[in-house]
Design a protein around this motif. Structure first.
Motif, PDB file in Angstrom:
ATOM      1  N   MET A  86      41.096 -27.190  -2.295  1.00  0.00           N
ATOM      2  CA  MET A  86      41.280 -27.621  -3.677  1.00  0.00           C
ATOM      3  C   MET A  86      40.995 -29.111  -3.782  1.00  0.00           C
ATOM      4  SD  MET A  86      42.254 -24.873  -5.300  1.00  0.00           S
ATOM      5  CE  MET A  86      42.874 -25.582  -6.827  1.00  0.00           C
ATOM      6  N   GLY A  87      40.501 -29.520  -4.927  1.00  0.00           N
ATOM      7  CA  GLY A  87      40.195 -30.925  -5.118  1.00  0.00           C
ATOM      8  C   GLY A  87      40.669 -31.445  -6.455  1.00  0.00           C
ATOM      9  N   TRP A  88      40.904 -32.738  -6.490  1.00  0.00           N
ATOM     10  CA  TRP A  88      41.154 -33.456  -7.739  1.00  0.00           C
ATOM     11  C   TRP A  88      39.998 -34.432  -7.961  1.00  0.00           C
ATOM     12  CZ3 TRP A  88      44.729 -32.472 -11.365  1.00  0.00           C
ATOM     13  CH2 TRP A  88      45.855 -31.716 -11.013  1.00  0.00           C
ATOM     14  N   PHE A  89      39.528 -34.459  -9.185  1.00  0.00           N
ATOM     15  CA  PHE A  89      38.455 -35.353  -9.600  1.00  0.00           C
ATOM     16  C   PHE A  89      38.920 -36.056 -10.870  1.00  0.00           C
ATOM     17  CE2 PHE A  89      35.037 -33.796  -6.825  1.00  0.00           C
ATOM     18  CZ  PHE A  89      35.607 -32.622  -6.379  1.00  0.00           C
ATOM     19  N   ARG A  90      38.228 -37.110 -11.246  1.00  0.00           N
ATOM     20  CA  ARG A  90      38.565 -37.796 -12.492  1.00  0.00           C
ATOM     21  C   ARG A  90      37.305 -38.332 -13.159  1.00  0.00           C
ATOM     22  NH1 ARG A  90      41.781 -43.028  -9.902  1.00  0.00           N
ATOM     23  NH2 ARG A  90      39.958 -44.066  -8.978  1.00  0.00           N
ATOM     24  N   GLN A  91      37.414 -38.475 -14.467  1.00  0.00           N
ATOM     25  CA  GLN A  91      36.288 -38.985 -15.240  1.00  0.00           C
ATOM     26  C   GLN A  91      36.801 -39.964 -16.269  1.00  0.00           C
ATOM     27  OE1 GLN A  91      33.745 -35.986 -16.966  1.00  0.00           O
ATOM     28  NE2 GLN A  91      32.077 -37.438 -17.202  1.00  0.00           N
ATOM     29  N   ALA A  92      36.410 -41.211 -16.124  1.00  0.00           N
ATOM     30  CA  ALA A  92      36.761 -42.254 -17.080  1.00  0.00           C
ATOM     31  C   ALA A  92      35.714 -42.274 -18.186  1.00  0.00           C
ATOM     32  CB  ALA A  92      36.833 -43.602 -16.372  1.00  0.00           C
ATOM     33  N   PRO A  93      36.061 -42.850 -19.339  1.00  0.00           N
ATOM     34  CA  PRO A  93      35.096 -42.905 -20.448  1.00  0.00           C
ATOM     35  C   PRO A  93      33.776 -43.549 -20.023  1.00  0.00           C
ATOM     36  CG  PRO A  93      37.256 -43.528 -21.212  1.00  0.00           C
ATOM     37  CD  PRO A  93      37.363 -43.406 -19.721  1.00  0.00           C
ATOM     38  N   GLU A  94      32.691 -42.894 -20.372  1.00  0.00           N
ATOM     39  CA  GLU A  94      31.334 -43.385 -20.122  1.00  0.00           C
ATOM     40  C   GLU A  94      31.018 -43.521 -18.632  1.00  0.00           C
ATOM     41  OE1 GLU A  94      30.751 -46.921 -22.376  1.00  0.00           O
ATOM     42  OE2 GLU A  94      31.064 -45.931 -24.310  1.00  0.00           O
ATOM     43  N   LYS A  95      31.762 -42.824 -17.800  1.00  0.00           N
ATOM     44  CA  LYS A  95      31.488 -42.829 -16.365  1.00  0.00           C
ATOM     45  C   LYS A  95      31.315 -41.393 -15.884  1.00  0.00           C
ATOM     46  CE  LYS A  95      33.708 -47.178 -15.069  1.00  0.00           C
ATOM     47  NZ  LYS A  95      34.653 -47.833 -14.118  1.00  0.00           N
ATOM     48  N   GLU A  96      30.694 -41.252 -14.719  1.00  0.00           N
ATOM     49  CA  GLU A  96      30.515 -39.928 -14.148  1.00  0.00           C
ATOM     50  C   GLU A  96      31.821 -39.441 -13.516  1.00  0.00           C
ATOM     51  OE1 GLU A  96      25.760 -40.178 -12.959  1.00  0.00           O
ATOM     52  OE2 GLU A  96      27.279 -39.978 -11.417  1.00  0.00           O
ATOM     53  N   ARG A  97      31.946 -38.137 -13.433  1.00  0.00           N
ATOM     54  CA  ARG A  97      33.108 -37.560 -12.769  1.00  0.00           C
ATOM     55  C   ARG A  97      33.046 -37.908 -11.279  1.00  0.00           C
ATOM     56  NH1 ARG A  97      34.790 -31.551 -14.482  1.00  0.00           N
ATOM     57  NH2 ARG A  97      34.359 -32.629 -16.438  1.00  0.00           N
ATOM     58  N   GLU A  98      34.190 -38.303 -10.723  1.00  0.00           N
ATOM     59  CA  GLU A  98      34.216 -38.739  -9.338  1.00  0.00           C
ATOM     60  C   GLU A  98      35.334 -38.057  -8.554  1.00  0.00           C
ATOM     61  OE1 GLU A  98      35.011 -42.941  -9.103  1.00  0.00           O
ATOM     62  OE2 GLU A  98      37.024 -42.755  -9.938  1.00  0.00           O
ATOM     63  N   PHE A  99      35.115 -37.964  -7.266  1.00  0.00           N
ATOM     64  CA  PHE A  99      36.081 -37.357  -6.363  1.00  0.00           C
ATOM     65  C   PHE A  99      37.291 -38.265  -6.197  1.00  0.00           C
ATOM     66  CE2 PHE A  99      37.824 -35.174  -2.835  1.00  0.00           C
ATOM     67  CZ  PHE A  99      38.146 -36.121  -1.871  1.00  0.00           C
ATOM     68  N   LEU A 159      50.258 -46.909  -9.906  1.00  0.00           N
ATOM     69  CA  LEU A 159      49.092 -46.696 -10.757  1.00  0.00           C
ATOM     70  C   LEU A 159      48.564 -48.007 -11.317  1.00  0.00           C
ATOM     71  CD1 LEU A 159      50.252 -43.410 -12.450  1.00  0.00           C
ATOM     72  CD2 LEU A 159      48.058 -43.726 -11.286  1.00  0.00           C
ATOM     73  N   LYS A 160      47.242 -48.031 -11.475  1.00  0.00           N
ATOM     74  CA  LYS A 160      46.537 -49.202 -11.972  1.00  0.00           C
ATOM     75  C   LYS A 160      45.749 -48.819 -13.223  1.00  0.00           C
ATOM     76  CE  LYS A 160      45.711 -50.670  -7.176  1.00  0.00           C
ATOM     77  NZ  LYS A 160      44.667 -51.030  -6.179  1.00  0.00           N
ATOM     78  N   PRO A 161      45.437 -49.788 -14.081  1.00  0.00           N
ATOM     79  CA  PRO A 161      44.634 -49.456 -15.272  1.00  0.00           C
ATOM     80  C   PRO A 161      43.320 -48.765 -14.932  1.00  0.00           C
ATOM     81  CG  PRO A 161      45.608 -51.620 -15.517  1.00  0.00           C
ATOM     82  CD  PRO A 161      45.914 -51.173 -14.117  1.00  0.00           C
ATOM     83  N   GLU A 162      42.732 -49.094 -13.806  1.00  0.00           N
ATOM     84  CA  GLU A 162      41.469 -48.460 -13.420  1.00  0.00           C
ATOM     85  C   GLU A 162      41.627 -46.999 -13.001  1.00  0.00           C
ATOM     86  OE1 GLU A 162      42.734 -51.357 -12.279  1.00  0.00           O
ATOM     87  OE2 GLU A 162      42.263 -51.663 -10.143  1.00  0.00           O
ATOM     88  N   ASP A 163      42.861 -46.515 -12.912  1.00  0.00           N
ATOM     89  CA  ASP A 163      43.090 -45.095 -12.655  1.00  0.00           C
ATOM     90  C   ASP A 163      43.035 -44.268 -13.944  1.00  0.00           C
ATOM     91  OD1 ASP A 163      45.598 -46.099 -10.302  1.00  0.00           O
ATOM     92  OD2 ASP A 163      43.580 -45.375  -9.842  1.00  0.00           O
ATOM     93  N   THR A 164      42.922 -44.943 -15.077  1.00  0.00           N
ATOM     94  CA  THR A 164      42.860 -44.248 -16.357  1.00  0.00           C
ATOM     95  C   THR A 164      41.632 -43.348 -16.413  1.00  0.00           C
ATOM     96  OG1 THR A 164      44.075 -45.966 -17.539  1.00  0.00           O
ATOM     97  CG2 THR A 164      42.616 -44.549 -18.847  1.00  0.00           C
ATOM     98  N   ALA A 165      41.857 -42.075 -16.693  1.00  0.00           N
ATOM     99  CA  ALA A 165      40.770 -41.089 -16.716  1.00  0.00           C
ATOM    100  C   ALA A 165      41.337 -39.729 -17.093  1.00  0.00           C
ATOM    101  CB  ALA A 165      40.091 -40.995 -15.353  1.00  0.00           C
ATOM    102  N   VAL A 166      40.440 -38.796 -17.336  1.00  0.00           N
ATOM    103  CA  VAL A 166      40.828 -37.390 -17.394  1.00  0.00           C
ATOM    104  C   VAL A 166      40.735 -36.847 -15.966  1.00  0.00           C
ATOM    105  CG1 VAL A 166      40.322 -35.113 -18.321  1.00  0.00           C
ATOM    106  CG2 VAL A 166      39.990 -37.145 -19.747  1.00  0.00           C
ATOM    107  N   TYR A 167      41.819 -36.226 -15.524  1.00  0.00           N
ATOM    108  CA  TYR A 167      41.886 -35.703 -14.165  1.00  0.00           C
ATOM    109  C   TYR A 167      41.691 -34.184 -14.196  1.00  0.00           C
ATOM    110  CZ  TYR A 167      43.355 -40.158 -12.240  1.00  0.00           C
ATOM    111  OH  TYR A 167      43.371 -41.471 -11.820  1.00  0.00           O
ATOM    112  N   TYR A 168      40.821 -33.718 -13.305  1.00  0.00           N
ATOM    113  CA  TYR A 168      40.487 -32.312 -13.213  1.00  0.00           C
ATOM    114  C   TYR A 168      40.806 -31.778 -11.818  1.00  0.00           C
ATOM    115  CZ  TYR A 168      37.551 -33.320 -17.304  1.00  0.00           C
ATOM    116  OH  TYR A 168      37.087 -33.711 -18.531  1.00  0.00           O
ATOM    117  N   CYS A 169      41.322 -30.578 -11.757  1.00  0.00           N
ATOM    118  CA  CYS A 169      41.405 -29.912 -10.459  1.00  0.00           C
ATOM    119  C   CYS A 169      40.300 -28.870 -10.378  1.00  0.00           C
ATOM    120  CB  CYS A 169      42.770 -29.282 -10.224  1.00  0.00           C
ATOM    121  SG  CYS A 169      43.145 -27.846 -11.219  1.00  0.00           S
ATOM    122  N   ALA A 170      39.950 -28.538  -9.150  1.00  0.00           N
ATOM    123  CA  ALA A 170      38.848 -27.607  -8.926  1.00  0.00           C
ATOM    124  C   ALA A 170      39.082 -26.873  -7.616  1.00  0.00           C
ATOM    125  CB  ALA A 170      37.515 -28.341  -8.899  1.00  0.00           C
TER     126      ALA A 170
END
Length: 127
Positions: free
Chosen positions: A34-47, A85-96
Motif C-alpha cells: 500500500m502507498g500514500w501519495f500527495r498532490q499539491a495545487p499545480e504540482k504533480e502527484r508524488e510518492f 507538519l510543515k506548510p509544504e506538506d499541504t496537499a490532497v493525500y491519496y492512498c493506493a
C-alpha cells in the motif's frame, strides 16, 4: 477491484499532527503493498510512503523521521501518522494499492505501480 476510502485530513498548525486512515475492501488486503501519495495545487502527484505485504516501509526523504506508515491487516486499513507538519506538506493525500501481490520496495515506487486509488483527503498546514 479494490475500493479505498481515505479519512483523517484537516487543518492543522505548523508542528501539529494528523493521522490519515485508508480503509480497503474487495481484495485480500494482506498480500498487497500500500502507498500514500500527495498532490499539491499545480504540482504533480508524488510518492510519500509505502508499506509492503511484510510491513516493511519506505519513505520519501522529505518525510523521513516525521511520518509513519503502518497497516492493520485484520481491519484492512493502512495509516499515515504525520507529525511535525510543515506548510509544504499541504496537499490532497491519496492512498493506493499495488497492482501486484507480494511486492517489496527497495526504491520509491512509481504511481504506475499502483492500480486502485482512493478519492483523497485534504491536509492543510497553516504557518
Amino acid at each position: 477491484q479494490v475500493q479505498l476510502v481515505e479519512s483523517g485530513g484537516g487543518l492543522v498548525q505548523t508542528g501539529g499532527s494528523l493521522r490519515l486512515s485508508c480503509a480497503a475492501s474487495g481484495r485480500t488486503f494482506s498480500r498487497y503493498g500500500m502507498g500514500w501519495f500527495r498532490q499539491a495545487p499545480e504540482k504533480e502527484r508524488e510518492f510519500v510512503a509505502a508499506i509492503d505485504w511484510r510491513s516493511i516501509t519506505y519513505y520519501t526523504d522529505s518525510v523521513k523521521g516525521r511520518f509513519t506508515i503502518s497497516r492493520d491487516n485484520a481491519e484492512n486499513t493502512v495509516y499515515l501518522q504525520m507529525n511535525s507538519l510543515k506548510p509544504e506538506d499541504t496537499a490532497v493525500y491519496y492512498c493506493a494499492v499495488d497492482r501486484g501481490a507480494y511486492t517489496s520496495y527497495f526504491a520509491a515506487p512509481r504511481l504506475a505501480d499502483f492500480g486502485s486509488w482512493g478519492q483523497g483527503t485534504q491536509v492543510t498546514v497553516s504557518s
